[in-house]
Design a protein around this motif. Structure first.
Motif, mmCIF file in Angstrom:
data_model
loop_
_atom_site.group_PDB
_atom_site.id
_atom_site.type_symbol
_atom_site.label_atom_id
_atom_site.label_comp_id
_atom_site.label_asym_id
_atom_site.label_seq_id
_atom_site.Cartn_x
_atom_site.Cartn_y
_atom_site.Cartn_z
ATOM 1 N N ASN A 122 92.767 107.382 32.743
ATOM 2 C CA ASN A 122 93.849 106.466 32.335
ATOM 3 C C ASN A 122 95.157 106.711 33.087
ATOM 4 O OD1 ASN A 122 94.351 108.884 31.049
ATOM 5 N ND2 ASN A 122 95.207 107.935 29.227
ATOM 6 N N ILE A 123 95.126 107.626 34.080
ATOM 7 C CA ILE A 123 96.315 107.866 34.925
ATOM 8 C C ILE A 123 95.851 107.897 36.385
ATOM 9 C CG2 ILE A 123 98.200 109.455 35.506
ATOM 10 C CD1 ILE A 123 97.850 110.687 32.654
ATOM 11 N N MET A 124 96.417 107.023 37.210
ATOM 12 C CA MET A 124 96.089 107.025 38.646
ATOM 13 C C MET A 124 97.352 107.342 39.438
ATOM 14 S SD MET A 124 93.861 106.493 40.980
ATOM 15 C CE MET A 124 94.225 106.863 42.689
ATOM 16 N N VAL A 125 97.289 108.346 40.298
ATOM 17 C CA VAL A 125 98.460 108.733 41.088
ATOM 18 C C VAL A 125 98.137 108.570 42.572
ATOM 19 C CG1 VAL A 125 100.193 110.506 41.485
ATOM 20 C CG2 VAL A 125 98.968 110.448 39.296
ATOM 21 N N ASN A 126 98.722 107.532 43.177
ATOM 22 C CA ASN A 126 98.544 107.293 44.610
ATOM 23 C C ASN A 126 99.630 108.067 45.344
ATOM 24 O OD1 ASN A 126 96.264 105.387 44.701
ATOM 25 N ND2 ASN A 126 97.612 104.123 43.437
ATOM 26 N N ASN A 127 99.284 109.303 45.718
ATOM 27 C CA ASN A 127 100.267 110.247 46.268
ATOM 28 C C ASN A 127 100.033 110.555 47.746
ATOM 29 O OD1 ASN A 127 102.084 112.802 46.208
ATOM 30 N ND2 ASN A 127 100.056 113.604 46.728
ATOM 31 N N ALA A 128 98.790 110.532 48.207
ATOM 32 C CA ALA A 128 98.506 110.954 49.598
ATOM 33 C C ALA A 128 99.386 110.165 50.558
ATOM 34 C CB ALA A 128 97.036 110.732 49.925
ATOM 35 N N GLY A 129 99.974 110.876 51.513
ATOM 36 C CA GLY A 129 100.846 110.186 52.465
ATOM 37 C C GLY A 129 101.034 111.009 53.715
ATOM 38 N N THR A 130 101.497 110.329 54.768
ATOM 39 C CA THR A 130 101.754 111.006 56.027
ATOM 40 C C THR A 130 102.971 110.376 56.690
ATOM 41 O OG1 THR A 130 100.722 111.776 58.069
ATOM 42 C CG2 THR A 130 100.206 109.531 57.406
ATOM 43 N N GLY A 131 103.517 111.072 57.706
ATOM 44 C CA GLY A 131 104.745 110.584 58.332
ATOM 45 C C GLY A 131 104.667 110.524 59.842
ATOM 46 N N ASN A 132 103.481 110.190 60.386
ATOM 47 C CA ASN A 132 103.366 110.087 61.849
ATOM 48 C C ASN A 132 104.062 108.841 62.352
ATOM 49 O OD1 ASN A 132 101.684 112.389 62.240
ATOM 50 N ND2 ASN A 132 100.026 111.227 61.307
ATOM 51 N N GLU A 133 104.947 109.011 63.328
ATOM 52 C CA GLU A 133 105.676 107.885 63.922
ATOM 53 C C GLU A 133 105.227 107.603 65.344
ATOM 54 O OE1 GLU A 133 108.010 105.878 62.620
ATOM 55 O OE2 GLU A 133 107.821 106.877 60.684
ATOM 56 N N SER A 170 109.221 106.766 48.530
ATOM 57 C CA SER A 170 110.218 107.717 49.043
ATOM 58 C C SER A 170 111.569 107.013 49.042
ATOM 59 C CB SER A 170 109.860 108.118 50.479
ATOM 60 O OG SER A 170 110.976 108.712 51.123
ATOM 61 N N ILE A 171 112.618 107.781 49.010
ATOM 62 C CA ILE A 171 113.950 107.200 49.195
ATOM 63 C C ILE A 171 114.031 106.557 50.585
ATOM 64 C CG2 ILE A 171 116.373 107.873 49.565
ATOM 65 C CD1 ILE A 171 116.195 109.406 46.930
ATOM 66 N N ALA A 172 113.201 107.038 51.510
ATOM 67 C CA ALA A 172 113.156 106.426 52.851
ATOM 68 C C ALA A 172 112.634 104.984 52.804
ATOM 69 C CB ALA A 172 112.302 107.273 53.786
ATOM 70 N N GLY A 173 112.060 104.570 51.689
ATOM 71 C CA GLY A 173 111.623 103.169 51.512
ATOM 72 C C GLY A 173 112.711 102.286 50.926
ATOM 73 N N LEU A 174 113.841 102.909 50.564
ATOM 74 C CA LEU A 174 114.984 102.152 50.017
ATOM 75 C C LEU A 174 116.180 102.205 50.964
ATOM 76 C CD1 LEU A 174 114.698 103.459 46.341
ATOM 77 C CD2 LEU A 174 114.353 101.094 47.060
ATOM 78 N N ASN A 175 116.381 103.368 51.609
ATOM 79 C CA ASN A 175 117.511 103.550 52.526
ATOM 80 C C ASN A 175 116.981 103.660 53.948
ATOM 81 O OD1 ASN A 175 118.951 103.817 50.159
ATOM 82 N ND2 ASN A 175 119.071 106.037 50.278
ATOM 83 N N PRO A 176 117.434 102.786 54.867
ATOM 84 C CA PRO A 176 116.945 102.889 56.250
ATOM 85 C C PRO A 176 117.399 104.176 56.930
ATOM 86 C CG PRO A 176 118.561 101.108 56.029
ATOM 87 C CD PRO A 176 118.370 101.681 54.665
ATOM 88 N N ASN A 177 116.572 104.677 57.844
ATOM 89 C CA ASN A 177 116.956 105.846 58.648
ATOM 90 C C ASN A 177 116.395 105.683 60.056
ATOM 91 O OD1 ASN A 177 114.473 107.677 59.197
ATOM 92 N ND2 ASN A 177 114.175 106.944 57.102
ATOM 93 N N PRO A 178 116.996 106.349 61.042
ATOM 94 C CA PRO A 178 116.563 106.160 62.436
ATOM 95 C C PRO A 178 115.361 107.026 62.834
ATOM 96 C CG PRO A 178 118.477 107.591 62.376
ATOM 97 C CD PRO A 178 118.204 107.210 60.956
ATOM 98 N N CYS A 179 114.904 107.853 61.912
ATOM 99 C CA CYS A 179 113.853 108.816 62.285
ATOM 100 C C CYS A 179 112.450 108.270 62.058
ATOM 101 C CB CYS A 179 113.995 110.089 61.452
ATOM 102 S SG CYS A 179 115.655 110.728 61.407
ATOM 103 N N GLY A 180 112.314 107.448 61.025
ATOM 104 C CA GLY A 180 110.966 107.067 60.621
ATOM 105 C C GLY A 180 110.833 105.588 60.310
ATOM 106 N N PRO A 181 110.884 104.706 61.333
ATOM 107 C CA PRO A 181 110.758 103.276 61.036
ATOM 108 C C PRO A 181 109.408 102.892 60.416
ATOM 109 C CG PRO A 181 110.884 103.668 63.429
ATOM 110 C CD PRO A 181 111.223 104.962 62.756
ATOM 111 N N VAL A 182 108.336 103.514 60.899
ATOM 112 C CA VAL A 182 107.013 103.165 60.351
ATOM 113 C C VAL A 182 106.889 103.725 58.932
ATOM 114 C CG1 VAL A 182 104.518 103.352 60.666
ATOM 115 C CG2 VAL A 182 106.009 103.143 62.670
ATOM 116 N N TYR A 183 107.316 104.985 58.773
ATOM 117 C CA TYR A 183 107.265 105.615 57.452
ATOM 118 C C TYR A 183 108.113 104.830 56.450
ATOM 119 C CZ TYR A 183 107.643 109.292 53.880
ATOM 120 O OH TYR A 183 107.601 110.001 52.695
ATOM 121 N N GLY A 184 109.347 104.478 56.857
ATOM 122 C CA GLY A 184 110.235 103.719 55.963
ATOM 123 C C GLY A 184 109.622 102.382 55.588
#
Ligand SMILES: NC(=O)C1=CN([C@@H]2O[C@H](COP(=O)(O)OP(=O)(O)OC[C@H]3O[C@@H](n4cnc5c(N)ncnc54)[C@H](O)[C@@H]3O)[C@@H](O)[C@H]2O)C=CC1
Ligand SMILES: CCCCCC(=O)/C=C/[C@H]1[C@H](O)CC(=O)[C@@H]1CCCCCCC(=O)O
Length: 254
Positions: free
Chosen positions: A86-97, A139-153
């Motif tokens: 009854n709980i699903m956590v979609n957590n797996a992630g990566t940050g390759n740019e 991630s906060i990177a999905g709300l605030n733009p940053n120059p390091c991770g355009p694909v991740y954001g």
């Protein structure tokens, strides 16, 4: 919401935030199926958590979030070993740019969509389920733009919008399913260690500056925010931000 009768599936639970989410759920009485593509870290975490919480409370399944069939196997393994999920956590992630940037979309975006889809099919009361809660880790990177991770954001912004669309869909809401987003800033995991090395991102010097300005959370603090989204049944379609410099706070896209 009491976690005594709860069973969770967590992706990317072999280490880092996923492991911390598993630990806080176990401490609060839930059972957990750890899933991860990395069998070595998954088995190590399993033996440590089984030693502290009990062999009957936790299990591990090697599982790749890019394969929808692996989610089906995770739900059936969890049900047979621990009980209905009854709980699903979609957590797996990566940050390759760089060269491997497509894996950031495949894992972060498509993996979360697959996990949400399979969880909805199992949880929805009109499909024979008993309801449940889905936590999608952005991630906060999905709300605030940053120059390091355009694909991740972009991948994290996609997770946020995808989750918010489902969180207002009556097919989910009226059938006992809550969908919430956790949006952490930096937390002390292997992902942030890799960020300090800076090989896979753009402008690593800016990420280093940000790490110093924003600070880095211990994983336990992120797990406390996560637990609130799981247990507070008044929270549906919520986005919870958590960072070392600002603390915890809900965010609205509207
Ligand atoms: N650490 C941080 O500062 C922040 C992390 N996040 C997000 O939190 C989540 C967890 O991140 P961390 O624990 O920091 O990362 P991590 O790199 O320490 O752990 C990620 C886990 O995911 C697993 N994984 C990778 N690809 C997979 C696949 N295809 N299928 C199944 N498992 C796979 C890895 O084997 C690893 O165990 C990610 O979605 C990340 O984007 C969000 C904000 C901040
Ligand atoms: C304040 C931003 C918190 C982001 C935490 C996070 O999820 C880190 C993810 C990195 C991932 O490994 C690949 C990236 O590109 C992400 C780094 C983004 C942070 C840089 C922020 C720089 C800025 O805002 O100027």
């Amino acid at each position: 919401m009491s976690l005594a009768q709860s069973v969770a599936v967590i992706t990317g639970a072999g280490q880092g935030l996923g492991r911390a989410f598993a630990e806080i759920l176990l401490k609060n009485g839930a059972k957990v199926l750890l899933t991860d593509i990395n069998e070595t870290v998954g088995q190590k975490t399993l033996s440590e958590l089984a030693a502290s919480h009990g062999q009957d409370k936790v299990a591990f399944l090697k599982s790749d979030v890019t394969k929808e069939t692996d989610f089906q196997s995770a739900f059936s393994t969890a049900k047979s070993k621990l009980g209905a999920v009854n709980i699903m956590v979609n957590n797996a992630g990566t940050g390759n740019e760089k060269d491997a940037w497509e894996s950031t979309i495949d894992i972060n975006v498509k993996g979360t969509i697959k996990g949400t889809k399979v969880a909805l099919d199992h949880f929805r009361k009109d499909k024979g389920g008993n309801g449940g809660v889905i936590i999608n880790v952005a991630s906060i990177a999905g709300l605030n733009p940053n120059p390091c991770g355009p694909v991740y954001g972009a991948s994290k912004a996609a997770i946020i919008m995808f989750s918010q669309c489902w969180g207002m869909n009556t097919d989910a809401v009226s059938n006992g399913v809550r969908i919430n987003v956790l949006a952490p800033a930096f937390a002390e995991t292997e992902m942030v260690k890799a960020l300090r090395v800076g090989k896979e991102i753009h402008k690593p010097e800016i990420a280093t500056q940000m790490l110093d300005q924003v600070g880095v959370l211990p994983v336990e603090k992120v797990a406390e925010a996560f637990l609130e989204l799981v247990t507070d049944t008044s929270k549906n379609n919520a986005i919870l931000k958590v960072s070392a410099h600002m603390g915890k706070g809900y965010h609205s896209l509207k």
